[in-house]
Design a protein around this motif. Sequence first.
Motif, PDB file in Angstrom:
ATOM      1  N   GLU A 203       0.830  -1.209   0.000  1.00 25.17           N
ATOM      2  CA  GLU A 203       0.000   0.000   0.000  1.00 25.17           C
ATOM      3  C   GLU A 203       0.866   1.261   0.000  1.00 25.17           C
ATOM      4  N   ASN A 204       1.970   1.197   0.749  1.00 24.44           N
ATOM      5  CA  ASN A 204       2.893   2.332   0.759  1.00 24.44           C
ATOM      6  C   ASN A 204       3.447   2.618  -0.631  1.00 24.44           C
ATOM      7  N   VAL A 205       3.815   1.547  -1.324  1.00 21.25           N
ATOM      8  CA  VAL A 205       4.383   1.723  -2.664  1.00 21.25           C
ATOM      9  C   VAL A 205       3.279   2.183  -3.629  1.00 21.25           C
ATOM     10  N   ALA A 206       2.096   1.604  -3.471  1.00 17.25           N
ATOM     11  CA  ALA A 206       0.984   1.925  -4.371  1.00 17.25           C
ATOM     12  C   ALA A 206       0.575   3.395  -4.236  1.00 17.25           C
ATOM     13  N   LEU A 207       0.766   3.955  -3.039  1.00 20.15           N
ATOM     14  CA  LEU A 207       0.402   5.354  -2.796  1.00 20.15           C
ATOM     15  C   LEU A 207       1.056   6.269  -3.839  1.00 20.15           C
ATOM     16  N   ALA A 208       2.355   6.044  -4.076  1.00 20.89           N
ATOM     17  CA  ALA A 208       3.082   6.885  -5.035  1.00 20.89           C
ATOM     18  C   ALA A 208       2.522   6.700  -6.442  1.00 20.89           C
ATOM     19  N   ALA A 209       2.127   5.462  -6.760  1.00 27.07           N
ATOM     20  CA  ALA A 209       1.558   5.204  -8.088  1.00 27.07           C
ATOM     21  C   ALA A 209       0.204   5.892  -8.222  1.00 27.07           C
ATOM     22  N   GLU A 210      -0.588   5.891  -7.114  1.00 29.29           N
ATOM     23  CA  GLU A 210      -1.885   6.584  -7.150  1.00 29.29           C
ATOM     24  C   GLU A 210      -1.680   8.080  -7.333  1.00 29.29           C
ATOM     25  N   TYR A 211      -0.697   8.628  -6.627  1.00 26.91           N
ATOM     26  CA  TYR A 211      -0.429  10.065  -6.748  1.00 26.91           C
ATOM     27  C   TYR A 211      -0.038  10.412  -8.184  1.00 26.91           C
TER      28      TYR A 211
ATOM     29  N   LYS B  84      -1.722  -1.020  -7.483  1.00 23.43           N
ATOM     30  CA  LYS B  84      -1.321  -2.133  -6.635  1.00 23.43           C
ATOM     31  C   LYS B  84      -0.445  -3.113  -7.422  1.00 23.43           C
ATOM     32  N   ALA B  85      -0.805  -3.373  -8.676  1.00 27.05           N
ATOM     33  CA  ALA B  85      -0.004  -4.277  -9.516  1.00 27.05           C
ATOM     34  C   ALA B  85       1.393  -3.701  -9.722  1.00 27.05           C
ATOM     35  N   SER B  86       1.478  -2.392 -10.032  1.00 25.10           N
ATOM     36  CA  SER B  86       2.788  -1.757 -10.200  1.00 25.10           C
ATOM     37  C   SER B  86       3.588  -1.861  -8.912  1.00 25.10           C
ATOM     38  N   ALA B  87       2.903  -1.682  -7.787  1.00 20.95           N
ATOM     39  CA  ALA B  87       3.580  -1.706  -6.491  1.00 20.95           C
ATOM     40  C   ALA B  87       4.169  -3.084  -6.225  1.00 20.95           C
ATOM     41  N   LEU B  88       3.406  -4.138  -6.566  1.00 23.71           N
ATOM     42  CA  LEU B  88       3.921  -5.500  -6.362  1.00 23.71           C
ATOM     43  C   LEU B  88       5.145  -5.739  -7.249  1.00 23.71           C
ATOM     44  N   ASP B  89       5.090  -5.245  -8.475  1.00 18.37           N
ATOM     45  CA  ASP B  89       6.254  -5.340  -9.368  1.00 18.37           C
ATOM     46  C   ASP B  89       7.468  -4.694  -8.730  1.00 18.37           C
ATOM     47  N   ALA B  90       7.268  -3.457  -8.249  1.00 18.03           N
ATOM     48  CA  ALA B  90       8.377  -2.699  -7.678  1.00 18.03           C
ATOM     49  C   ALA B  90       8.924  -3.399  -6.444  1.00 18.03           C
ATOM     50  N   LEU B  91       8.038  -3.970  -5.613  1.00 18.91           N
ATOM     51  CA  LEU B  91       8.503  -4.711  -4.436  1.00 18.91           C
ATOM     52  C   LEU B  91       9.320  -5.924  -4.866  1.00 18.91           C
TER      53      LEU B  91
ATOM     54  N   LEU C 279      11.278  -7.860  -2.126  1.00 12.20           N
ATOM     55  CA  LEU C 279      10.418  -7.917  -0.948  1.00 12.20           C
ATOM     56  C   LEU C 279       8.985  -8.341  -1.296  1.00 12.20           C
ATOM     57  N   ALA C 280       8.829  -9.042  -2.421  1.00  5.60           N
ATOM     58  CA  ALA C 280       7.472  -9.416  -2.853  1.00  5.60           C
ATOM     59  C   ALA C 280       6.733 -10.178  -1.755  1.00  5.60           C
ATOM     60  N   GLU C 281       7.481 -11.027  -1.033  1.00  3.52           N
ATOM     61  CA  GLU C 281       6.790 -11.872  -0.045  1.00  3.52           C
ATOM     62  C   GLU C 281       6.502 -11.112   1.264  1.00  3.52           C
ATOM     63  N   ARG C 282       6.993  -9.875   1.377  1.00  4.31           N
ATOM     64  CA  ARG C 282       6.723  -9.071   2.579  1.00  4.31           C
ATOM     65  C   ARG C 282       5.652  -8.005   2.292  1.00  4.31           C
TER      66      ARG C 282
ATOM     67  N   ARG D 101       9.018   2.386  -3.523  1.00  2.00           N
ATOM     68  CA  ARG D 101       8.074   3.488  -3.656  1.00  2.00           C
ATOM     69  C   ARG D 101       8.634   4.579  -4.585  1.00  2.00           C
ATOM     70  N   ALA D 102       9.950   4.835  -4.451  1.00  3.27           N
ATOM     71  CA  ALA D 102      10.568   5.864  -5.287  1.00  3.27           C
ATOM     72  C   ALA D 102      10.628   5.419  -6.749  1.00  3.27           C
ATOM     73  N   LEU D 103      10.596   4.104  -6.941  1.00  3.06           N
ATOM     74  CA  LEU D 103      10.854   3.528  -8.258  1.00  3.06           C
ATOM     75  C   LEU D 103       9.571   3.209  -9.021  1.00  3.06           C
ATOM     76  N   VAL D 104       8.456   3.182  -8.310  1.00  4.09           N
ATOM     77  CA  VAL D 104       7.246   2.552  -8.854  1.00  4.09           C
ATOM     78  C   VAL D 104       6.752   3.237 -10.132  1.00  4.09           C
ATOM     79  N   ASN D 105       6.997   4.529 -10.240  1.00  5.28           N
ATOM     80  CA  ASN D 105       6.540   5.232 -11.453  1.00  5.28           C
ATOM     81  C   ASN D 105       7.632   5.322 -12.524  1.00  5.28           C
ATOM     82  N   ARG D 106       8.728   4.566 -12.310  1.00  2.27           N
ATOM     83  CA  ARG D 106       9.871   4.610 -13.228  1.00  2.27           C
ATOM     84  C   ARG D 106      10.263   6.056 -13.526  1.00  2.27           C
ATOM     85  N   PRO D 107      10.599   6.816 -12.480  1.00  2.00           N
ATOM     86  CA  PRO D 107      10.884   8.232 -12.688  1.00  2.00           C
ATOM     87  C   PRO D 107      12.246   8.419 -13.355  1.00  2.00           C
ATOM     88  N   GLY D 108      12.460   9.573 -13.963  1.00  2.00           N
ATOM     89  CA  GLY D 108      13.746   9.881 -14.565  1.00  2.00           C
ATOM     90  C   GLY D 108      14.809  10.134 -13.504  1.00  2.00           C
TER      91      GLY D 108
END
Lengths: 229, 391
Positions: free
Chosen positions: A109-117, A126-133, A138-141, A161-168
């Motif tokens: 959810e923490n990672v997904a927050l950045a994707a929602e923003y 949520k799918a992007s967040a699981l990928d990033a984890l 840390l997928a299993e955590r 979380r910083a990576l989830v949107n594949r930022p420049g």
Amino acid sequence: MPLIDAMDVHKTYRLGRSNVVRALQGVNMSLESGEMVAIMGPSGCGKSTLMHIVGLLQPPSTNGTKPVLKYRERDMTTLSDRERTRIRATEMGFVFQAFNLVSTLNAVENVALAAEYAGQPKPKAKASALDALGLVGLAERAGHRPMELSGGEQQRVAIARALVNRPGLILADEPTGNLDSANSKEVMELLRRFNREQKQTILLVTHDPEVGKACSRIITMRDGKVTAV
Amino acid sequence: MRILRNLARRKLRTTLTVVGITIGIWALVVMSSMANKIGALVDGGSSYFADKIIVSDSANLAFGFSSAPIRVSVAADIEAIDGVDVTVPEVDMLLDPDRSGPAFNIPDRIVASMAGADKGREKFPIKAALGRLLVPEDEGKNVVVLGSDLGRKFNKKPGERMTVRGIEFEVVGILEPTLSAPDTSVWIPLAAGQALLLETLPDVMQREFKASELASSITVYPDPGVDIPALAKTIEQRVPRTQSLTGAEFDEQVGSAIAIFNAIILGVALISLVVGGLSVINTMAMSVAERTREIGVKRAIGATRARIVREVVTEAGVIGLFGGTLGLVLGAVVVLAANEAGRSSGTILFQLTAGTAIFAVVFAVILGMLAGLIPAITAARLDPVEAIRYE
């Protein structure tokens, strides 16, 4: 074409009537796409302030000077708060010293927050967040709350979380400052891997010479000025 | 879900804030239910009096129940006036002669008139739930029709017998509820009513009058299109010793009493608004302060100011929703319990309508959201850099 171009950047804080802090006094710096750069220097030299300005968290002071701040050739000095927020959400990722995960949300959810923003609908976020984890191992955590994770794991969630949107650009403020050496090493290896494999530009602030060595370039600062590039 | 987790961070504080709103909404629900009931009574009276003029002896108080009788023969004098269509002599008295002084609800009444004497002019809808209404053939018999509340209060069914002011009557019908004065009235034939009325008079008058000459008032149905207040004035001028009452006067007199009651309800609503709103502001301000760092981080990673506002306001709205729902449930329990307790004595004080229920909850939610707005704006204005440094 530099990713970041900053010229004659000043930052002055007025804390009291006669207490004025000149955190930055005419900084020039640029960052090429794909670089991994460390800003180093003693406490109070203005390295965090520079990172905040580059990260669009605060604008440079404009008293009497004409600062230049360009991100991908675009002028950043005249943007509104909303526009700066949008660029932070979609094109930048932030990693903090104290991890700064939201305590009531679990890892995914923490990672997904950045994707929602950044504008993704919840299921996709949520799918992007699981990928990033998965990328930070840390997928299993995913279902654990920050309290249930070690410091190293929390910082890896923050990196996801910083990576989830594949930022420049990923900005990391003392990313290893709260970690022991083993975890520091792991975090730095992750950042280097993303820099190498995903071509992510990384700008980090650190005290740790080991961390500095892991970067492709070091910007040294002293008393609000860049002393070595 | 995320909202609930945020609220659960400080369970005691959230609970206390919810309780604060609950109390306000609870009071609002109970008071509004009381106002609904009184409003229904007044509306019933208002529509009953709208199309007619009630003429009584001028010795009576304007809105007291008639105690000085009027002669039935006056009806003929009134009917001779231009614009009068039908006149109906009526006897109207308290069911319980010992009841005196004002009380919160309207007292049980006896109403006696000749069935069919209005020639179809009476439009107030009254239906029999059990048995039948009075018919012209009932004149001269001791039969009674009970309003719905009184049917329950005395626990009578058609065919059973009951005593009205010492005289035995046969119950022939129970009315459907009207939520208005007829619910607490009994109807008897005119002659039976006149006999009871004569009993209430001083001995001197009892010797002077015959029962069949007496009425409490004369109901006047004007011709269609006639100016009712003007006709009422004409009647007072042309027929000596009379006073008349119109629907407009009823509305004016009763309306002012209702206005006071509505002001009290508005007062309760305002107090609940202020107290509940302040406690929500306090709670959300504290929760924003505690979460300063988190808000800074959210802003840093891309949450817009609008999103931060929405988050805090939604949380405050949920507090309002909980408080409002709980207050509604508590209020409904009180209203139902009080009505159940009063049912046996025919005292139904409350009427909880769907409109009141929905209003109470919506009011609580909007109150919560409005109160949340102030801390929300504070949160949205935080400087991300300073907020992240905040310990």
